[in-house]
Write a protein that holds these residues in place. Structure first.
Motif, PDB file in Angstrom:
ATOM      1  N   SER A   1       0.828  -1.210   0.000  1.00  0.00           N
ATOM      2  CA  SER A   1       0.000   0.000   0.000  1.00  0.00           C
ATOM      3  C   SER A   1       0.860   1.257   0.000  1.00  0.00           C
ATOM      4  O   SER A   1       0.586   2.210  -0.716  1.00  0.00           O
TER       5      SER A   1
ATOM      6  N   TYR B   1       3.919   1.540  -1.124  1.00  0.00           N
ATOM      7  CA  TYR B   1       4.566   1.662  -2.428  1.00  0.00           C
ATOM      8  C   TYR B   1       3.596   2.235  -3.469  1.00  0.00           C
ATOM      9  O   TYR B   1       3.942   3.159  -4.206  1.00  0.00           O
ATOM     10  N   LEU B   2       2.381   1.714  -3.526  1.00  0.00           N
ATOM     11  CA  LEU B   2       1.410   2.187  -4.514  1.00  0.00           C
ATOM     12  C   LEU B   2       0.983   3.624  -4.244  1.00  0.00           C
ATOM     13  O   LEU B   2       0.787   4.404  -5.172  1.00  0.00           O
TER      14      LEU B   2
ATOM     15  N   LYS C   1       3.850   5.911  -5.366  1.00  0.00           N
ATOM     16  CA  LYS C   1       4.331   5.671  -6.721  1.00  0.00           C
ATOM     17  C   LYS C   1       4.385   7.005  -7.477  1.00  0.00           C
ATOM     18  O   LYS C   1       3.425   7.769  -7.462  1.00  0.00           O
TER      19      LYS C   1
END
Length: 140
Positions: A23, A25-26, A29
């Motif tokens: 979560s 990382y996303l 991003k």
């Protein structure tokens, strides 16, 4: 019996750590640089709306989450939560292309006038009676 509970608890903790890391990382991003990236499609506001009205599912597959440069006539300039929003609406159409501008474009948007023909590049997010574009910049 106690060992089995420990493995079960460790498994949940391990899965939770992976879910939190994914979560994070996303969420963080990096976004595509709209200004430096070439548009996937160049078309008029009328053509984009017509594509969605005639073939919504196919158009959603083709345009959604893609970078699009659209040309059209300004119908309305407004603000939403402090960000500028431009509506490009072709004549005789009930729908429009709603462009949510990046904050750094605000000064340029304030110079625009209703009826002016402009080009905007942004990310298409889909169609809900209007075509929605986000993170938009003025091209011309």
């Amino acid at each position: 019996m106690l060992g089995r509970k420990v493995y079960l608890i460790l498994s949940f903790i391990f899965i939770g750590i992976i879910a939190i890391a994914l979560s994070f990382y996303l969420y963080n991003k990096p976004h595509v640089n709209i200004q430096k990236t070439d548009a996937d499609y160049h078309l008029s506001a009328q053509q984009l709306i017509r594509d969605y009205e005639d073939f919504e599912i196919e158009s959603n597959k083709k345009y959604s989450e893609r970078l699009i440069e659209v040309e059209g006539q300004i119908h309305e300039v407004s603000t939403l939560r402090g960000n500028m929003v431009i509506a490009l609406k072709p004549a005789n159409s009930p729908s429009s292309v709603i462009c949510h501008m990046l904050p750094e474009e605000s000064e340029k948007v304030l110079m625009l006038k209703k009826g002016q023909i402009i080009k905007i590049k942004g990310k298409c997010t889909g169609y809900l009676l209007d075509v929605i574009m986000v993170r938009c910049i003025l091209v011309q």
